[in-house]
Write a protein that holds these residues in place. Sequence first.
Motif, short mmCIF file in Angstrom:
data_model
loop_
_atom_site.label_atom_id
_atom_site.label_comp_id
_atom_site.label_asym_id
_atom_site.label_seq_id
_atom_site.Cartn_x
_atom_site.Cartn_y
_atom_site.Cartn_z
N ALA A 49 0.83 -1.21 0.00
CA ALA A 49 0.00 0.00 0.00
C ALA A 49 0.86 1.26 0.00
CB ALA A 49 -0.93 0.00 1.21
N ALA A 50 1.91 1.27 0.82
CA ALA A 50 2.79 2.44 0.88
C ALA A 50 3.51 2.65 -0.44
CB ALA A 50 3.79 2.29 2.02
N CYS A 51 3.93 1.57 -1.06
CA CYS A 51 4.62 1.67 -2.36
C CYS A 51 3.67 2.22 -3.42
CB CYS A 51 5.17 0.32 -2.77
SG CYS A 51 6.22 0.37 -4.25
N LYS A 52 2.45 1.71 -3.46
CA LYS A 52 1.46 2.21 -4.40
C LYS A 52 1.18 3.69 -4.14
CE LYS A 52 -1.12 -2.03 -5.49
NZ LYS A 52 -1.48 -1.81 -6.90
N ALA A 53 1.13 4.07 -2.86
CA ALA A 53 0.89 5.48 -2.52
C ALA A 53 2.03 6.35 -3.04
CB ALA A 53 0.74 5.63 -1.02
N ARG A 54 3.25 5.86 -2.93
CA ARG A 54 4.39 6.63 -3.46
C ARG A 54 4.29 6.79 -4.98
NH1 ARG A 54 7.07 3.88 1.11
NH2 ARG A 54 7.67 5.58 2.51
N MET A 55 3.81 5.77 -5.64
CA MET A 55 3.59 5.89 -7.08
C MET A 55 2.53 6.95 -7.37
SD MET A 55 3.78 1.82 -8.07
CE MET A 55 3.98 2.01 -9.84
N GLY A 56 1.53 7.02 -6.52
CA GLY A 56 0.50 8.05 -6.67
C GLY A 56 1.05 9.45 -6.46
N VAL A 57 1.98 9.60 -5.52
CA VAL A 57 2.62 10.89 -5.29
C VAL A 57 3.33 11.35 -6.55
CG1 VAL A 57 4.47 12.08 -4.03
CG2 VAL A 57 2.87 10.61 -2.79
N ILE A 58 4.08 10.45 -7.18
CA ILE A 58 4.82 10.80 -8.39
C ILE A 58 3.84 11.10 -9.54
CG2 ILE A 58 6.46 10.01 -10.11
CD1 ILE A 58 7.67 10.63 -7.32
N GLY B 101 8.21 15.55 1.02
CA GLY B 101 7.55 15.32 2.30
C GLY B 101 6.31 14.48 2.20
N SER B 102 5.82 14.24 0.99
CA SER B 102 4.72 13.29 0.79
C SER B 102 5.25 11.86 0.83
CB SER B 102 4.03 13.55 -0.55
OG SER B 102 3.41 14.82 -0.58
N LEU B 103 6.37 11.64 0.15
CA LEU B 103 6.95 10.30 0.12
C LEU B 103 7.37 9.83 1.51
CD1 LEU B 103 9.09 10.73 -3.11
CD2 LEU B 103 7.07 9.29 -2.88
N SER B 104 7.73 10.75 2.38
CA SER B 104 8.23 10.35 3.71
C SER B 104 7.13 9.90 4.67
CB SER B 104 9.04 11.49 4.34
OG SER B 104 8.24 12.63 4.56
N ILE B 105 5.86 10.18 4.34
CA ILE B 105 4.78 9.81 5.27
C ILE B 105 3.85 8.74 4.71
CG2 ILE B 105 4.82 12.02 6.47
CD1 ILE B 105 2.22 12.75 4.92
N CYS B 106 4.19 8.12 3.59
CA CYS B 106 3.30 7.11 3.02
C CYS B 106 3.13 5.90 3.94
CB CYS B 106 3.82 6.67 1.65
SG CYS B 106 3.62 7.92 0.37
N ASP B 107 4.18 5.53 4.67
CA ASP B 107 4.08 4.36 5.54
C ASP B 107 3.10 4.60 6.68
OD1 ASP B 107 6.29 2.75 4.25
OD2 ASP B 107 7.42 4.51 4.86
N VAL B 108 3.25 5.71 7.37
CA VAL B 108 2.37 5.96 8.52
C VAL B 108 0.93 6.18 8.06
CG1 VAL B 108 2.81 8.46 8.62
CG2 VAL B 108 2.12 7.22 10.68
N LEU B 109 0.73 6.83 6.92
CA LEU B 109 -0.63 6.99 6.41
C LEU B 109 -1.26 5.65 6.06
CD1 LEU B 109 -0.28 10.16 4.15
CD2 LEU B 109 -1.72 9.93 6.18
N ALA B 110 -0.48 4.76 5.44
CA ALA B 110 -1.01 3.43 5.12
C ALA B 110 -1.43 2.71 6.40
CB ALA B 110 0.04 2.61 4.37
N TYR B 111 -0.61 2.79 7.44
CA TYR B 111 -0.96 2.12 8.68
C TYR B 111 -2.23 2.73 9.29
CZ TYR B 111 -0.95 0.07 13.25
OH TYR B 111 -1.36 -0.61 14.38
N LEU B 112 -2.31 4.06 9.31
CA LEU B 112 -3.47 4.72 9.91
C LEU B 112 -4.76 4.33 9.19
CD1 LEU B 112 -2.07 8.31 10.60
CD2 LEU B 112 -2.78 6.63 12.31
N TYR B 113 -4.77 4.40 7.88
CA TYR B 113 -6.01 4.17 7.14
C TYR B 113 -6.37 2.70 6.97
CZ TYR B 113 -7.08 9.00 6.13
OH TYR B 113 -7.45 10.32 6.25
N PHE B 114 -5.38 1.83 7.02
CA PHE B 114 -5.67 0.41 6.82
C PHE B 114 -5.77 -0.38 8.13
CE2 PHE B 114 -4.62 1.55 2.57
CZ PHE B 114 -5.30 0.66 1.77
N CYS B 115 -5.18 0.11 9.20
CA CYS B 115 -5.15 -0.67 10.44
C CYS B 115 -5.64 0.07 11.68
CB CYS B 115 -3.72 -1.16 10.71
SG CYS B 115 -3.12 -2.35 9.49
#
Length: 360
Positions: free
Chosen positions: A92-101, A114-128
Amino acid sequence: MNNENFFEEFNKVRRIGKRAFVANLRHRFGCRYQQQTRMHQALADIPLVWRHLEVTPKLLLEGGERTVTNLRELLDRYILEHMVVDNLLEIAACKARMGVIEGTFNAKAGHPGGSLSICDVLAYLYFCEMNVDPQNPKMKSRDRFVLSKGHAAPALYSVMSLRGFFGWEEIAKLRKPHAMLQGHPSIKNTPGVDMSTGSLGQGISTAVGMALSSKHFNEGYRVYTILGDGEIEEGQVWEAAMFAANKKLDNLVAYIDFNNLQIDGTVEEVNSPEPIDAKFEAFGWNVITIDAHDFDAIESAYKAARECKGKPTAIIGKSIKGKGVSYMENQVGWHGSAPNAEQAEIALAELSAQLEALNG
Protein backbone atom coordinates in the motif's frame (compact mmCIF):
# COMPACT_ATOMS: atom_id res chain seq x y z
CA MET A 1 -3.77 -5.99 -6.64
CA ASN A 2 -5.41 -3.21 -8.61
CA ASN A 3 -5.73 0.23 -7.07
CA GLU A 4 -9.50 0.54 -7.43
CA ASN A 5 -10.33 -2.38 -5.10
CA PHE A 6 -7.16 -2.40 -3.06
CA PHE A 7 -8.77 -2.44 0.40
CA GLU A 8 -11.15 -5.28 -0.48
CA GLU A 9 -8.24 -7.31 -1.84
CA PHE A 10 -6.17 -6.35 1.21
CA ASN A 11 -8.78 -7.90 3.51
CA LYS A 12 -9.24 -10.92 1.23
CA VAL A 13 -5.54 -11.74 1.40
CA ARG A 14 -5.57 -11.27 5.16
CA ARG A 15 -8.41 -13.80 5.44
CA ILE A 16 -6.75 -16.28 3.10
CA GLY A 17 -3.46 -16.00 4.95
CA LYS A 18 -5.14 -16.53 8.28
CA ARG A 19 -7.14 -19.57 7.14
CA ALA A 20 -4.17 -21.20 5.42
CA PHE A 21 -2.01 -20.80 8.49
CA VAL A 22 -4.57 -22.33 10.86
CA ALA A 23 -5.37 -25.12 8.39
CA ASN A 24 -1.70 -26.02 8.22
CA LEU A 25 -1.48 -26.25 12.01
CA ARG A 26 -4.58 -28.43 12.16
CA HIS A 27 -3.29 -30.72 9.45
CA ARG A 28 0.08 -31.23 11.11
CA PHE A 29 -0.96 -31.49 14.72
CA GLY A 30 -4.58 -32.65 14.81
CA CYS A 31 -7.56 -31.01 16.45
CA ARG A 32 -6.02 -30.70 19.90
CA TYR A 33 -2.51 -30.21 21.24
CA GLN A 34 -2.67 -33.14 23.65
CA GLN A 35 1.02 -33.19 24.46
CA GLN A 36 3.09 -30.26 25.54
CA THR A 37 6.06 -31.53 23.54
CA ARG A 38 4.06 -31.44 20.33
CA MET A 39 2.85 -27.92 21.05
CA HIS A 40 6.37 -26.84 21.83
CA GLN A 41 7.53 -28.25 18.49
CA ALA A 42 4.73 -26.53 16.61
CA LEU A 43 5.68 -23.18 18.04
CA ALA A 44 9.38 -23.79 17.56
CA ASP A 45 8.66 -23.93 13.84
CA ILE A 46 7.66 -20.26 13.98
CA PRO A 47 10.45 -18.55 15.95
CA LEU A 48 9.38 -15.00 15.09
CA VAL A 49 6.21 -15.53 17.11
CA TRP A 50 8.20 -15.05 20.28
CA ARG A 51 9.55 -11.68 19.26
CA HIS A 52 6.17 -10.30 18.23
CA LEU A 53 3.98 -11.85 20.92
CA GLU A 54 6.58 -11.45 23.68
CA VAL A 55 5.93 -14.98 24.88
CA THR A 56 8.15 -18.03 25.30
CA PRO A 57 7.28 -21.73 25.07
CA LYS A 58 7.80 -22.02 28.83
CA LEU A 59 5.47 -19.10 29.55
CA LEU A 60 2.84 -20.44 27.16
CA LEU A 61 2.92 -23.92 28.67
CA GLU A 62 2.76 -22.82 32.30
CA GLY A 63 -0.99 -22.61 32.03
CA GLY A 64 -1.24 -26.34 31.29
CA GLU A 65 -2.79 -27.99 28.27
CA ARG A 66 -3.88 -25.62 25.52
CA THR A 67 -6.36 -26.43 22.78
CA VAL A 68 -6.05 -25.39 19.17
CA THR A 69 -8.62 -22.68 19.88
CA ASN A 70 -6.52 -21.14 22.63
CA LEU A 71 -3.30 -21.35 20.69
CA ARG A 72 -4.91 -20.27 17.45
CA GLU A 73 -5.88 -16.96 19.01
CA LEU A 74 -2.22 -16.11 19.55
CA LEU A 75 -1.01 -17.44 16.24
CA ASP A 76 -3.86 -15.85 14.27
CA ARG A 77 -2.88 -12.52 15.72
CA TYR A 78 0.68 -13.08 14.62
CA ILE A 79 -0.16 -14.08 11.06
CA LEU A 80 -2.78 -11.38 10.71
CA GLU A 81 -0.82 -8.50 12.14
CA HIS A 82 2.71 -9.37 11.06
CA MET A 83 3.32 -12.02 8.39
CA VAL A 84 0.48 -10.91 6.09
CA VAL A 85 -0.35 -7.35 7.08
CA ASP A 86 3.21 -6.03 7.07
CA ASN A 87 3.67 -7.09 3.45
CA LEU A 88 0.33 -5.64 2.40
CA LEU A 89 1.06 -2.36 4.15
CA GLU A 90 4.39 -2.18 2.35
CA ILE A 91 2.52 -2.71 -0.91
CA ALA A 92 0.00 0.00 0.00
CA ALA A 93 2.79 2.44 0.88
CA CYS A 94 4.62 1.67 -2.36
CA LYS A 95 1.46 2.21 -4.40
CA ALA A 96 0.89 5.48 -2.52
CA ARG A 97 4.39 6.63 -3.46
CA MET A 98 3.59 5.89 -7.08
CA GLY A 99 0.50 8.05 -6.67
CA VAL A 100 2.62 10.89 -5.29
CA ILE A 101 4.82 10.80 -8.39
CA GLU A 102 1.88 10.43 -10.78
CA GLY A 103 -0.03 13.27 -9.16
CA THR A 104 2.77 15.80 -8.89
CA PHE A 105 4.03 15.01 -12.40
CA ASN A 106 0.61 15.57 -13.95
CA ALA A 107 0.06 18.70 -11.87
CA LYS A 108 3.51 20.05 -12.75
CA ALA A 109 3.56 21.25 -9.14
CA GLY A 110 3.38 19.94 -5.60
CA HIS A 111 5.48 18.63 -2.76
CA PRO A 112 6.77 15.13 -3.45
CA GLY A 113 9.60 14.97 -0.87
CA GLY A 114 7.55 15.32 2.30
CA SER A 115 4.72 13.29 0.79
CA LEU A 116 6.95 10.30 0.12
CA SER A 117 8.23 10.35 3.71
CA ILE A 118 4.78 9.81 5.27
CA CYS A 119 3.30 7.11 3.02
CA ASP A 120 4.08 4.36 5.54
CA VAL A 121 2.37 5.96 8.52
CA LEU A 122 -0.63 6.99 6.41
CA ALA A 123 -1.01 3.43 5.12
CA TYR A 124 -0.96 2.12 8.68
CA LEU A 125 -3.47 4.72 9.91
CA TYR A 126 -6.01 4.17 7.14
CA PHE A 127 -5.67 0.41 6.82
CA CYS A 128 -5.15 -0.67 10.44
CA GLU A 129 -5.58 2.05 13.02
CA MET A 130 -8.44 4.40 12.28
CA ASN A 131 -12.16 3.71 12.37
CA VAL A 132 -13.30 5.13 9.03
CA ASP A 133 -15.81 4.11 6.38
CA PRO A 134 -15.32 5.31 2.78
CA GLN A 135 -18.97 4.52 2.09
CA ASN A 136 -20.00 6.81 4.94
CA PRO A 137 -17.23 9.42 5.24
CA LYS A 138 -19.25 11.64 7.59
CA MET A 139 -20.03 8.80 10.00
CA LYS A 140 -20.41 10.45 13.40
CA SER A 141 -18.38 7.81 15.26
CA ARG A 142 -15.45 7.92 12.81
CA ASP A 143 -11.95 8.73 13.97
CA ARG A 144 -10.74 12.10 12.72
CA PHE A 145 -7.57 12.79 10.77
CA VAL A 146 -5.94 16.17 10.19
CA LEU A 147 -2.96 16.54 7.85
CA SER A 148 -1.40 19.52 9.59
CA LYS A 149 1.45 19.52 7.04
CA GLY A 150 -1.15 20.04 4.34
CA HIS A 151 1.34 20.38 1.50
CA ALA A 152 1.87 16.59 1.73
CA ALA A 153 -1.64 16.11 0.36
CA PRO A 154 -0.49 13.88 -2.56
CA ALA A 155 0.38 11.13 -0.07
CA LEU A 156 -2.93 11.51 1.76
CA TYR A 157 -4.92 11.41 -1.47
CA SER A 158 -3.12 8.30 -2.72
CA VAL A 159 -3.75 6.38 0.50
CA MET A 160 -7.37 7.55 0.69
CA SER A 161 -7.92 6.39 -2.88
CA LEU A 162 -6.45 2.96 -2.08
CA ARG A 163 -8.76 2.85 0.95
CA GLY A 164 -11.75 3.46 -1.32
CA PHE A 165 -12.77 7.08 -0.71
CA PHE A 166 -12.55 7.92 -4.43
CA GLY A 167 -11.21 6.46 -7.66
CA TRP A 168 -7.55 6.33 -8.60
CA GLU A 169 -8.25 8.35 -11.74
CA GLU A 170 -8.55 11.43 -9.51
CA ILE A 171 -4.82 11.27 -8.71
CA ALA A 172 -3.84 12.35 -12.23
CA LYS A 173 -6.16 15.37 -11.92
CA LEU A 174 -4.28 16.79 -8.92
CA ARG A 175 -4.42 20.61 -8.78
CA LYS A 176 -6.41 20.85 -12.01
CA PRO A 177 -9.22 23.47 -12.13
CA HIS A 178 -12.43 22.12 -10.56
CA ALA A 179 -10.74 18.80 -9.66
CA MET A 180 -11.65 17.00 -6.46
CA LEU A 181 -8.03 16.95 -5.30
CA GLN A 182 -6.37 20.31 -4.85
CA GLY A 183 -2.87 21.23 -3.69
CA HIS A 184 -3.89 21.15 -0.04
CA PRO A 185 -6.68 19.12 1.63
CA SER A 186 -10.13 20.68 1.36
CA ILE A 187 -13.07 19.67 3.51
CA LYS A 188 -15.37 21.09 0.83
CA ASN A 189 -14.00 19.18 -2.14
CA THR A 190 -12.79 15.80 -0.96
CA PRO A 191 -14.82 13.04 0.74
CA GLY A 192 -13.08 11.80 3.88
CA VAL A 193 -11.10 14.99 4.55
CA ASP A 194 -11.97 16.25 8.03
CA MET A 195 -10.19 19.61 7.91
CA SER A 196 -8.84 22.02 5.29
CA THR A 197 -5.16 22.61 5.99
CA GLY A 198 -2.10 24.21 4.51
CA SER A 199 -1.34 27.12 6.81
CA LEU A 200 1.31 25.50 8.97
CA GLY A 201 0.57 25.14 12.68
CA GLN A 202 -3.19 25.39 12.36
CA GLY A 203 -3.90 21.73 11.73
CA ILE A 204 -2.84 20.54 15.16
CA SER A 205 -4.96 23.26 16.73
CA THR A 206 -8.08 21.97 15.00
CA ALA A 207 -7.13 18.41 15.91
CA VAL A 208 -6.93 19.45 19.56
CA GLY A 209 -10.39 20.98 19.27
CA MET A 210 -11.78 17.78 17.77
CA ALA A 211 -10.25 15.68 20.55
CA LEU A 212 -11.69 18.02 23.19
CA SER A 213 -15.12 17.78 21.56
CA SER A 214 -14.96 13.98 21.58
CA LYS A 215 -14.18 14.05 25.29
CA HIS A 216 -16.74 16.74 26.15
CA PHE A 217 -19.63 15.03 24.39
CA ASN A 218 -18.43 11.51 25.27
CA GLU A 219 -18.42 10.49 21.61
CA GLY A 220 -15.47 8.12 21.85
CA TYR A 221 -13.67 8.86 18.61
CA ARG A 222 -9.91 9.35 18.43
CA VAL A 223 -8.05 12.09 16.59
CA TYR A 224 -4.85 11.75 14.57
CA THR A 225 -2.69 14.44 13.05
CA ILE A 226 0.61 14.60 11.15
CA LEU A 227 2.95 17.57 11.42
CA GLY A 228 6.23 18.40 9.71
CA ASP A 229 9.45 19.01 11.61
CA GLY A 230 9.74 22.46 10.03
CA GLU A 231 6.11 23.12 10.88
CA ILE A 232 6.72 22.75 14.60
CA GLU A 233 8.85 25.89 14.45
CA GLU A 234 5.46 27.66 14.49
CA GLY A 235 4.50 29.02 17.89
CA GLN A 236 0.87 27.99 17.46
CA VAL A 237 1.93 24.34 17.60
CA TRP A 238 3.16 24.77 21.15
CA GLU A 239 0.05 26.63 22.29
CA ALA A 240 -1.96 23.66 21.03
CA ALA A 241 0.44 21.23 22.70
CA MET A 242 0.10 23.02 26.03
CA PHE A 243 -3.68 23.05 25.82
CA ALA A 244 -3.92 19.35 24.84
CA ALA A 245 -1.82 18.26 27.80
CA ASN A 246 -3.72 20.53 30.18
CA LYS A 247 -7.01 18.95 29.07
CA LYS A 248 -5.52 15.41 29.28
CA LEU A 249 -6.51 14.59 25.70
CA ASP A 250 -5.35 10.97 25.62
CA ASN A 251 -7.52 10.44 22.52
CA LEU A 252 -5.13 12.61 20.49
CA VAL A 253 -2.01 11.37 18.67
CA ALA A 254 0.30 13.80 16.91
CA TYR A 255 2.84 12.30 14.52
CA ILE A 256 5.88 14.45 13.72
CA ASP A 257 7.50 13.67 10.38
CA PHE A 258 11.14 14.24 11.32
CA ASN A 259 12.96 14.10 7.99
CA ASN A 260 15.27 16.98 8.96
CA LEU A 261 14.56 19.00 5.80
CA GLN A 262 12.24 21.92 5.14
CA ILE A 263 11.77 24.30 2.24
CA ASP A 264 14.86 26.43 2.94
CA GLY A 265 17.30 23.73 4.05
CA THR A 266 17.91 21.53 7.07
CA VAL A 267 15.95 22.28 10.21
CA GLU A 268 19.23 23.08 11.97
CA GLU A 269 20.05 25.73 9.38
CA VAL A 270 16.61 27.33 9.51
CA ASN A 271 15.43 27.21 13.13
CA SER A 272 16.04 23.90 14.86
CA PRO A 273 13.11 22.59 16.93
CA GLU A 274 15.36 20.05 18.64
CA PRO A 275 15.21 18.38 21.07
CA ILE A 276 11.72 17.57 19.86
CA ASP A 277 11.14 14.72 22.30
CA ALA A 278 12.21 16.74 25.34
CA LYS A 279 10.04 19.67 24.29
CA PHE A 280 6.88 17.58 24.00
CA GLU A 281 7.70 15.83 27.26
CA ALA A 282 8.10 19.22 28.95
CA PHE A 283 4.66 20.17 27.67
CA GLY A 284 3.22 17.06 29.34
CA TRP A 285 2.95 14.65 26.42
CA ASN A 286 3.68 10.93 26.19
CA VAL A 287 6.51 10.75 23.63
CA ILE A 288 7.62 7.85 21.42
CA THR A 289 10.43 7.97 18.85
CA ILE A 290 10.45 5.44 16.01
CA ASP A 291 11.87 4.52 12.61
CA ALA A 292 9.19 6.00 10.36
CA HIS A 293 9.58 3.26 7.75
CA ASP A 294 9.31 0.24 10.07
CA PHE A 295 5.73 -1.03 10.27
CA ASP A 296 6.36 -2.99 13.46
CA ALA A 297 7.61 0.19 15.11
CA ILE A 298 4.64 2.17 13.80
CA GLU A 299 2.21 -0.44 15.11
CA SER A 300 3.87 -0.56 18.53
CA ALA A 301 3.81 3.22 18.81
CA TYR A 302 0.12 3.56 18.04
CA LYS A 303 -0.69 0.66 20.35
CA ALA A 304 1.24 2.41 23.14
CA ALA A 305 -0.65 5.62 22.39
CA ARG A 306 -3.97 3.83 22.87
CA GLU A 307 -2.78 2.40 26.17
CA CYS A 308 -1.53 5.73 27.52
CA LYS A 309 -4.10 7.41 29.78
CA GLY A 310 -4.25 11.02 30.85
CA LYS A 311 -1.82 12.39 28.24
CA PRO A 312 -1.81 13.04 24.51
CA THR A 313 0.86 11.16 22.59
CA ALA A 314 3.50 12.53 20.24
CA ILE A 315 5.13 10.01 17.89
CA ILE A 316 8.36 11.28 16.38
CA GLY A 317 8.97 9.41 13.15
CA LYS A 318 12.56 9.61 11.93
CA SER A 319 11.97 9.51 8.20
CA ILE A 320 13.70 9.96 4.86
CA LYS A 321 12.46 12.82 2.75
CA GLY A 322 11.79 11.49 -0.74
CA LYS A 323 11.66 7.90 0.55
CA GLY A 324 11.51 5.28 -2.20
CA VAL A 325 12.91 7.36 -5.05
CA SER A 326 16.69 7.24 -5.09
CA TYR A 327 17.39 10.67 -6.54
CA MET A 328 14.85 12.37 -4.25
CA GLU A 329 15.97 10.85 -0.95
CA ASN A 330 17.41 13.41 1.48
CA GLN A 331 17.41 16.12 -1.18
CA VAL A 332 15.88 19.41 -0.03
CA GLY A 333 15.25 20.50 -3.62
CA TRP A 334 12.38 18.02 -3.85
CA HIS A 335 10.45 19.70 -1.06
CA GLY A 336 8.30 21.63 -3.51
CA SER A 337 9.38 20.65 -7.03
CA ALA A 338 7.49 18.32 -9.35
CA PRO A 339 9.34 15.76 -11.49
CA ASN A 340 9.48 16.23 -15.23
CA ALA A 341 8.62 13.41 -17.65
CA GLU A 342 12.05 11.80 -17.56
CA GLN A 343 12.34 12.07 -13.78
CA ALA A 344 8.84 10.68 -13.28
CA GLU A 345 9.62 7.74 -15.55
CA ILE A 346 12.73 6.91 -13.51
CA ALA A 347 10.86 7.26 -10.21
CA LEU A 348 7.96 5.08 -11.33
CA ALA A 349 10.36 2.45 -12.67
CA GLU A 350 12.12 2.28 -9.30
CA LEU A 351 8.83 2.06 -7.40
CA SER A 352 7.47 -0.54 -9.83
CA ALA A 353 10.54 -2.69 -9.16
CA GLN A 354 9.95 -2.35 -5.42
CA LEU A 355 6.30 -3.28 -5.88
CA GLU A 356 7.20 -6.33 -7.96
CA ALA A 357 9.60 -7.49 -5.24
CA LEU A 358 6.89 -7.06 -2.59
CA ASN A 359 4.41 -9.02 -4.66
CA GLY A 360 6.94 -11.85 -4.86
